[in-house]
Motif scaffolding. Structure first.
Motif, PDB file in Angstrom:
ATOM      1  N   LEU A 141       0.832  -1.210   0.000  1.00 48.37           N
ATOM      2  CA  LEU A 141       0.000   0.000   0.000  1.00 48.37           C
ATOM      3  C   LEU A 141       0.863   1.255   0.000  1.00 48.37           C
ATOM      4  O   LEU A 141       0.573   2.217  -0.710  1.00 48.37           O
ATOM      5  N   LEU A 142       1.925   1.238   0.797  1.00 50.28           N
ATOM      6  CA  LEU A 142       2.810   2.403   0.840  1.00 50.28           C
ATOM      7  C   LEU A 142       3.474   2.636  -0.514  1.00 50.28           C
ATOM      8  O   LEU A 142       3.535   3.764  -1.000  1.00 50.28           O
ATOM      9  N   GLU A 143       3.978   1.571  -1.116  1.00 57.44           N
ATOM     10  CA  GLU A 143       4.660   1.715  -2.400  1.00 57.44           C
ATOM     11  C   GLU A 143       3.709   2.214  -3.480  1.00 57.44           C
ATOM     12  O   GLU A 143       4.058   3.057  -4.298  1.00 57.44           O
ATOM     13  N   GLY A 144       2.483   1.677  -3.474  1.00 57.95           N
ATOM     14  CA  GLY A 144       1.503   2.132  -4.448  1.00 57.95           C
ATOM     15  C   GLY A 144       1.133   3.588  -4.246  1.00 57.95           C
ATOM     16  O   GLY A 144       0.996   4.351  -5.214  1.00 57.95           O
ATOM     17  N   ALA A 145       0.992   3.980  -2.978  1.00 56.91           N
ATOM     18  CA  ALA A 145       0.641   5.375  -2.682  1.00 56.91           C
ATOM     19  C   ALA A 145       1.775   6.319  -3.067  1.00 56.91           C
ATOM     20  O   ALA A 145       1.536   7.401  -3.617  1.00 56.91           O
ATOM     21  N   PHE A 146       3.016   5.915  -2.794  1.00 58.23           N
ATOM     22  CA  PHE A 146       4.143   6.800  -3.121  1.00 58.23           C
ATOM     23  C   PHE A 146       4.272   6.975  -4.629  1.00 58.23           C
ATOM     24  O   PHE A 146       4.634   8.054  -5.105  1.00 58.23           O
ATOM     25  N   ASP A 147       3.985   5.927  -5.390  1.00 59.30           N
ATOM     26  CA  ASP A 147       4.028   6.054  -6.845  1.00 59.30           C
ATOM     27  C   ASP A 147       3.084   7.148  -7.328  1.00 59.30           C
ATOM     28  O   ASP A 147       3.378   7.873  -8.283  1.00 59.30           O
ATOM     29  N   VAL A 148       1.945   7.256  -6.657  1.00 60.01           N
ATOM     30  CA  VAL A 148       0.947   8.257  -7.053  1.00 60.01           C
ATOM     31  C   VAL A 148       1.342   9.651  -6.577  1.00 60.01           C
ATOM     32  O   VAL A 148       1.214  10.639  -7.309  1.00 60.01           O
ATOM     33  N   PHE A 149       1.843   9.728  -5.338  1.00 60.33           N
ATOM     34  CA  PHE A 149       2.078  11.038  -4.725  1.00 60.33           C
ATOM     35  C   PHE A 149       3.545  11.458  -4.716  1.00 60.33           C
ATOM     36  O   PHE A 149       3.921  12.398  -4.006  1.00 60.33           O
ATOM     37  N   GLN A 150       4.356  10.820  -5.504  1.00 62.24           N
ATOM     38  CA  GLN A 150       5.772  11.168  -5.562  1.00 62.24           C
ATOM     39  C   GLN A 150       5.985  12.622  -5.953  1.00 62.24           C
ATOM     40  O   GLN A 150       6.942  13.271  -5.511  1.00 62.24           O
ATOM     41  N   TYR A 151       5.076  13.159  -6.766  1.00 68.07           N
ATOM     42  CA  TYR A 151       5.214  14.534  -7.243  1.00 68.07           C
ATOM     43  C   TYR A 151       5.224  15.543  -6.091  1.00 68.07           C
ATOM     44  O   TYR A 151       5.771  16.645  -6.208  1.00 68.07           O
ATOM     45  N   LEU A 152       4.629  15.186  -4.949  1.00 73.72           N
ATOM     46  CA  LEU A 152       4.586  16.097  -3.815  1.00 73.72           C
ATOM     47  C   LEU A 152       5.974  16.375  -3.242  1.00 73.72           C
ATOM     48  O   LEU A 152       6.195  17.389  -2.581  1.00 73.72           O
TER      49      LEU A 152
END
Length: 529
Positions: A206-217
């Protein structure tokens, strides 16, 4: 160009840790080219990164050794990619006071604070409460999260239900929505942040998937670091004088890191070079290349598996053996569906080379496919622990769907066919020099009294040295036993280091050269009895 203004523009927003002191000039305006500014920033940032991060891993299960922390490794790697320097990693217990204290301290020191874990529905999920306490806030049920909880857990979910705990966040929290890369639509579930603190789940997937989405932050567009690695087959002590000289020569320009790799098949030390100026990193690389002992630097590709499709096909024109194996694999892939194919994998050198070849072909022809390659491991009577570990590593490395069986080959193949009735073809690493290999062909049906499966043998005409040339040339990971004199692996009670590779070192200790050093291919199986 106004220098002061340029520095402010180049400085990332929200950076608190290390403000750039504006230099004093006689005149307010000074024209400098971009290279000068970049070098100035390099001298500042090489010591103290402008964009920093602190990671807080929350969970009693980590501290008790019940769960292995992989999130911090993942976050460090990904943050580094976007120009953020992780300066601290903390692992703390599930306790509001501990979370609040750590979050408050990190928030003052670093540009970003990332927490992992403690946002579930149970009594010990206290991250939101801890983050709220860090900023003297209370948690409250956010309307959007309340609706998401009801949509997920059921419309009749009461406000006091345990699952509703997921909707209670600090009063100043922000809901960040990103774009789902697969659908192109807005993510359904947000990432919660409070000031410069970002709250991620603890479950690695879940963390890895979320970071892929929100890496731009977390991206730092102003930090353009150049990075290189060098791999050394000498021990760290022997190259220390050269490293010390390099560090002194390029101080303030290039950061040089040295990391021993005990027991690695390809190198003994990994050197890292970082700089904001490409010319500086090239100069440091060339300096080390010239000053290190001749032959000390080895060519190693740490992304061998990811680049398999590209690099294997580059070898086709140079190596007829690779070309022949690839054609056999491609022919099989055209004839059978993925669900009908299986690989016999026991961790040996031959099937490891074959696995890499198959992986390359799949990457080349089906780059977007999510189907996993079926594999079967028929365990020896007394398996080597090193073999068992390597097989598990290979499952992760190549994303295999592995079936593990114990017993005789014929019996276990019958069981496999029962378990997976769709299997019609099995890749095997058999070569002509193997027992019975001289009578086989690339495609041959099993004997009548065996389960009826087509054996596919892409390496049939490969020689011992060709297997090792392939593995070593492409930096393919293989079982560590081969580095200790084993040239053929079987059960522990019938396999030993090859006597042909034995030698006595300068201290009089009996040792063995690695398997790839063997020149007389006829002695490959003399270590089996």
């Amino acid at each position: 160009m106004v220098l002061r203004r340029s520095l402010l523009l180049l400085r990332p927003l929200g950076s608190k840790s290390y403000p750039i002191r504006q230099p004093k000039f006689r005149h307010s305006y000074c024209v400098l080219n971009s290279d000068v500014i970049q070098r100035f920033l390099c001298n500042v940032c090489i010591q103290k990164s402008e964009v920093t991060a602190g990671i807080i891993i929350i969970g009693d299960e980590i501290l008790k050794g019940l769960t292995k922390d992989t999130n911090s490794v993942f976050l460090c790697q990904r943050l580094r990619e976007v120009g953020v320097e992780v300066q601290r990693i903390s692992v703390i217990r599930d306790e509001i006071e501990a979370i609040a204290e750590e979050v408050a301290t990190h928030s003052q020191k670093y540009s970003f604070v990332i927490t992992s874990g403690g946002i579930g529905p149970t009594h010990d999920d206290l991250t939101f409460e801890g983050v709220a306490a860090a900023f003297n806030e209370q948690v409250y049920p956010h309307p959007i999260l309340v609706n998401l909880c009801k949509e997920y857990f059921g419309k009749n979910l009461s406000c006091h239900a345990p699952a509703m705990k997921l909707a209670h966040i600090p009063s100043s929290a922000k809901l960040n929505f990103g774009e789902d890369k697969k659908t192109g639509k807005q993510t359904k579930f947000p990432l919660v942040s409070v000031k410069n603190v970002y709250v991620f789940p603890g479950v690695p997937t879940l963390l890895e998937g979320a970071f892929d989405v929100f890496q731009y932050l977390f991206s730092n567009p102003n930090l353009r670091k150049h990075y290189r690695e060098m791999y050394i087959k000498k021990d760290e002590v022997s190259i220390t004088p050269v490293l010390n000289a390099a560090v002194s020569k390029f101080k303030g320009k290039v950061m040089i890191g040295s990391y021993p790799a005990l027991g690695h098949s390809y190198y003994r030390v990994r050197l890292t070079l970082e700089s904001m100026v490409e010319e500086d990193i090239i100069a440091a690389h060339d300096y080390l290349l010239n000053c290190l002992p001749e032959g000390a630097v080895v060519a190693y590709d740490r992304n061998a598996v990811e680049k398999a499709g590209e690099r294997v096909y580059e070898l086709i024109e140079e190596e007829p053996s690779v070309d022949g194996a690839v054609k056999v694999i491609e022919s099989c892939l055209k004839k059978y569906k993925m669900s009908e194919i299986c690989l016999s994998f026991n961790g040996g050198k031959d099937c490891t080379a074959l696995l890499h070849l198959i992986h390359a072909c799949l990457k080349r022809h089906y780059p977007n496919s999510e189907e996993r390659l079926h594999a079967v491991y028929i365990r020896d009577r007394i398996p080597f622990p090193q073999v068992e570990s390597f097989i598990q590593e290979s499952v992760k490395r190549y994303n295999l769907d592995l079936l593990i069986l114990d017993g005789q080959m014929r019996t276990e193949l019958q069981y496999m066919v029962m378990e997976r009735p769709n299997i019609r073809a099995m890749f095997m690493g058999t070569r002509r020099s193997d027992p019975g290999g001289d009578t086989m062909d690339y495609f041959c049906l099993t004997d009548p009294d065996w389960p009826r499966v087509v054996r596919v043998l892409p390496l049939l005409n490969w020689r011992y040295n060709e297997v090792w040339n392939f593995l070593r040339h492409l930096s393919v990971p293989y079982c560590s036993l081969y580095d200790h004199g084993f040239t053929s692996l079987g059960s522990m009670d019938c396999s030993r280091p090859n006597p042909a590779l034995q030698y006595v070192d300068e201290k009089g200790v009996v040792k063995y050269h690695p398997a790839y050093v063997l020149t007389d291919c006829g002695q490959e199986r003399t270590s089996r009895h």
